[in-house]
Motif scaffolding. Structure first.
Motif, PDB file in Angstrom:
ATOM      1  N   VAL A  77       0.838  -1.198   0.000  1.00  0.00           N
ATOM      2  CA  VAL A  77       0.000   0.000   0.000  1.00  0.00           C
ATOM      3  C   VAL A  77       0.875   1.251   0.000  1.00  0.00           C
ATOM      4  N   VAL A  78       0.486   2.211  -0.818  1.00  0.00           N
ATOM      5  CA  VAL A  78       1.190   3.489  -0.901  1.00  0.00           C
ATOM      6  C   VAL A  78       0.270   4.576  -0.366  1.00  0.00           C
ATOM      7  N   PHE A  79       0.794   5.380   0.560  1.00  0.00           N
ATOM      8  CA  PHE A  79       0.048   6.498   1.115  1.00  0.00           C
ATOM      9  C   PHE A  79       0.492   7.787   0.422  1.00  0.00           C
ATOM     10  N   LEU A  80      -0.470   8.555  -0.066  1.00  0.00           N
ATOM     11  CA  LEU A  80      -0.200   9.789  -0.785  1.00  0.00           C
ATOM     12  C   LEU A  80      -1.068  10.908  -0.217  1.00  0.00           C
ATOM     13  N   GLY A  81      -0.608  12.144  -0.357  1.00  0.00           N
ATOM     14  CA  GLY A  81      -1.421  13.252   0.119  1.00  0.00           C
ATOM     15  C   GLY A  81      -0.578  14.434   0.544  1.00  0.00           C
ATOM     16  N   SER A  82      -1.146  15.241   1.419  1.00  0.00           N
ATOM     17  CA  SER A  82      -0.483  16.456   1.877  1.00  0.00           C
ATOM     18  C   SER A  82       0.286  16.195   3.169  1.00  0.00           C
ATOM     19  N   SER A  83       0.781  17.250   3.795  1.00  0.00           N
ATOM     20  CA  SER A  83       1.662  17.103   4.951  1.00  0.00           C
ATOM     21  C   SER A  83       0.975  16.463   6.149  1.00  0.00           C
ATOM     22  N   SER A  84      -0.358  16.582   6.252  1.00  0.00           N
ATOM     23  CA  SER A  84      -1.055  15.920   7.359  1.00  0.00           C
ATOM     24  C   SER A  84      -0.933  14.397   7.231  1.00  0.00           C
ATOM     25  N   MET A  85      -0.886  13.890   6.002  1.00  0.00           N
ATOM     26  CA  MET A  85      -0.631  12.463   5.766  1.00  0.00           C
ATOM     27  C   MET A  85       0.821  12.124   6.105  1.00  0.00           C
ATOM     28  N   TYR A  86       1.740  12.973   5.690  1.00  0.00           N
ATOM     29  CA  TYR A  86       3.168  12.748   5.948  1.00  0.00           C
ATOM     30  C   TYR A  86       3.419  12.562   7.443  1.00  0.00           C
ATOM     31  N   ASN A  87       2.789  13.395   8.259  1.00  0.00           N
ATOM     32  CA  ASN A  87       2.982  13.330   9.704  1.00  0.00           C
ATOM     33  C   ASN A  87       2.296  12.130  10.341  1.00  0.00           C
ATOM     34  N   ALA A  88       1.226  11.627   9.722  1.00  0.00           N
ATOM     35  CA  ALA A  88       0.300  10.740  10.419  1.00  0.00           C
ATOM     36  C   ALA A  88       0.562   9.250  10.260  1.00  0.00           C
ATOM     37  N   ILE A  89       1.288   8.834   9.221  1.00  0.00           N
ATOM     38  CA  ILE A  89       1.390   7.400   8.920  1.00  0.00           C
ATOM     39  C   ILE A  89       2.769   6.850   9.273  1.00  0.00           C
ATOM     40  N   ASP A  90       2.767   5.865  10.157  1.00  0.00           N
ATOM     41  CA  ASP A  90       3.981   5.141  10.561  1.00  0.00           C
ATOM     42  C   ASP A  90       4.026   3.830   9.771  1.00  0.00           C
ATOM     43  N   GLU A  91       4.923   3.727   8.831  1.00  0.00           N
ATOM     44  CA  GLU A  91       4.983   2.569   7.937  1.00  0.00           C
ATOM     45  C   GLU A  91       5.230   1.261   8.694  1.00  0.00           C
ATOM     46  N   LYS A  92       6.129   1.296   9.673  1.00  0.00           N
ATOM     47  CA  LYS A  92       6.440   0.076  10.426  1.00  0.00           C
ATOM     48  C   LYS A  92       5.243  -0.393  11.244  1.00  0.00           C
ATOM     49  N   LEU A  93       4.489   0.564  11.791  1.00  0.00           N
ATOM     50  CA  LEU A  93       3.311   0.201  12.578  1.00  0.00           C
ATOM     51  C   LEU A  93       2.211  -0.358  11.678  1.00  0.00           C
ATOM     52  N   VAL A  94       2.075   0.179  10.474  1.00  0.00           N
ATOM     53  CA  VAL A  94       1.108  -0.367   9.514  1.00  0.00           C
ATOM     54  C   VAL A  94       1.416  -1.828   9.246  1.00  0.00           C
ATOM     55  N   GLU A  95       2.692  -2.150   9.029  1.00  0.00           N
ATOM     56  CA  GLU A  95       3.081  -3.542   8.758  1.00  0.00           C
ATOM     57  C   GLU A  95       2.849  -4.427   9.973  1.00  0.00           C
ATOM     58  N   LYS A  96       3.127  -3.900  11.168  1.00  0.00           N
ATOM     59  CA  LYS A  96       2.942  -4.680  12.386  1.00  0.00           C
ATOM     60  C   LYS A  96       1.472  -5.039  12.598  1.00  0.00           C
ATOM     61  N   ILE A  97       0.569  -4.110  12.269  1.00  0.00           N
ATOM     62  CA  ILE A  97      -0.860  -4.325  12.500  1.00  0.00           C
ATOM     63  C   ILE A  97      -1.497  -5.154  11.384  1.00  0.00           C
ATOM     64  N   THR A  98      -1.139  -4.840  10.143  1.00  0.00           N
ATOM     65  CA  THR A  98      -1.839  -5.444   9.000  1.00  0.00           C
ATOM     66  C   THR A  98      -1.045  -6.525   8.291  1.00  0.00           C
ATOM     67  N   GLY A  99       0.292  -6.531   8.480  1.00  0.00           N
ATOM     68  CA  GLY A  99       1.136  -7.450   7.719  1.00  0.00           C
ATOM     69  C   GLY A  99       1.477  -6.911   6.340  1.00  0.00           C
ATOM     70  N   TRP A 100       0.959  -5.729   6.021  1.00  0.00           N
ATOM     71  CA  TRP A 100       1.218  -5.109   4.714  1.00  0.00           C
ATOM     72  C   TRP A 100       2.401  -4.151   4.804  1.00  0.00           C
ATOM     73  N   LYS A 101       3.298  -4.251   3.835  1.00  0.00           N
ATOM     74  CA  LYS A 101       4.389  -3.289   3.734  1.00  0.00           C
ATOM     75  C   LYS A 101       3.851  -2.029   3.055  1.00  0.00           C
ATOM     76  N   SER A 102       4.211  -0.875   3.609  1.00  0.00           N
ATOM     77  CA  SER A 102       3.661   0.370   3.086  1.00  0.00           C
ATOM     78  C   SER A 102       4.755   1.395   2.829  1.00  0.00           C
ATOM     79  N   LEU A 103       4.384   2.426   2.093  1.00  0.00           N
ATOM     80  CA  LEU A 103       5.295   3.511   1.754  1.00  0.00           C
ATOM     81  C   LEU A 103       4.523   4.817   1.880  1.00  0.00           C
ATOM     82  N   ASN A 104       5.021   5.693   2.734  1.00  0.00           N
ATOM     83  CA  ASN A 104       4.394   7.007   2.918  1.00  0.00           C
ATOM     84  C   ASN A 104       5.099   8.011   2.005  1.00  0.00           C
TER      85      ASN A 104
END
Length: 324
Positions: free
Chosen positions: A49-76
């Motif tokens: 999953v790729v996270f895109l958006g403005s600076s509020s998104m940049y501040n809000a998404i922890d990629e490692k925590l996303v993987e820990k919870i969902t098992g999905w590797k992500s990129l902010n």
């Protein structure tokens, strides 16, 4: 004719900073190159999953925590709001071109005021690697709003910014000096100006915060959801891109400071904005865009000092909420 060329030449050269051969770099350029490096660094990884958006998104998404919870590797890959949906499209396009990994989903959100922002020449030309695509956009925008100020200035502004982009891409040390570039991009990570920072700067007083909320209250109460031509144009391009690659596109509502809930007028405006955003997205087809969260993610005041931006504690909270 000679006078016109002289004036044009002067307009091209004046904004260029040559003191000590240092480039003139703003936060948008710094963030852009930070995300390009991130794409290059992760190009051999499988990303879900790729996270895109403005600076509020940049501040809000922890990629490692996303993987820990969902098992999905992500990129902010979020940018600043000045890029709008154009930035979302360009970074996803670069990821797909650089990596063999096609994400299962793309999640985007923008702060409430971003949808209405026009796209500045500086951002689009300094970041676009496809002049044909860029020129088509400008030509269509001129035809769509023929008598706007940007349309009337289009020929000279386009030529001037294109030349400045060429000079900065090929002459200034910023493009080749990685140490200098990392120093700049690091500054604009978690230590930028107040509205973009993930921690409250120590020199910001309570009076400034009070003024900030007064300004945000006026802005929000007076706000009308009126997407700019640029955001609509690039959102259509983003839909084409995810469709071609069979990627699910999810739009989320930006997180919201609980302080807004305690102000009847601000809350009424936010609810109206959310309703208008939903109606707008339905114009592109009910099955082409999905809302990720019907309910707004709320964070407490100690999790972030402004309306949409969280700090490190808030980041954990928002990531948890959006990952479940």
């Amino acid at each position: 004719m000679v006078g016109v060329l002289f004036l044009l030449g002067g307009s091209l050269l004046l904004p260029i900073k040559v003191d000590n051969l240092e480039p003139s770099v703003n936060k948008n350029e710094a963030r852009w190159h930070e995300q390009l490096e991130k794409i290059e660094h992760n190009s051999h990884n499988d990303i879900d999953v790729v996270f895109l958006g403005s600076s509020s998104m940049y501040n809000a998404i922890d990629e490692k925590l996303v993987e820990k919870i969902t098992g999905w590797k992500s990129l902010n890959l979020a940018l600043f709001g000045d890029f709008g949906v154009y930035g979302d499209y360009q970074l996803l396009k670069r990821w797909l071109r650089t990596s063999a990994s096609i994400p299962k989903a793309v999640v985007i959100w923008h702060s409430f005021d971003v949808w209405s922002r026009p796209l500045k020449q500086r951002e689009i030309i300094l970041t676009s690697d496809d002049f044909k695509e860029m020129f088509i956009f400008h030509w269509k925008s001129v035809n769509a709003v023929p008598f706007s100020r940007s349309s009337l200035h289009f020929p000279v502004e386009w030529a001037a910014t294109a030349l400045k982009a060429l000079l900065q891409n090929n002459i200034f040390l910023f493009r080749n000096n990685n140490a200098y570039r990392k120093k700049i991009t690091g500054y604009f990570g978690f230590h930028g100006v107040y509205s973009e920072s993930i921690n409250r700067p120590k020199n910001v007083t309570n009076d400034l915060f009070a003024n900030y909320w007064q300004q945000q209250r006026r802005l929000l109460i007076d706000y009308t959801f009126n997407p700019s031509y640029a955001n609509t144009y690039w959102f259509k391009k983003l839909l084409e891109l995810v469709g071609e690659n069979k990627i699910e596109l999810l739009v989320s509502r930006a997180p919201l400071n609980e302080r807004v809930l305690n102000d009847t007028d601000m809350l009424k405006s936010i609810n109206r904005y959310n309703l208008e955003l939903t109606k707008y997205l339905l114009l592109f087809g009910e099955h082409r865009v999905q809302m990720l969260n019907e309910q707004q993610i709320i964070f407490r005041e100690e999790m972030g000092g402004d309306i949409n931006h969280v700090n490190r504690v808030g980041r954990q909270h928002v990531t948890n909420q959006i990952s479940h």
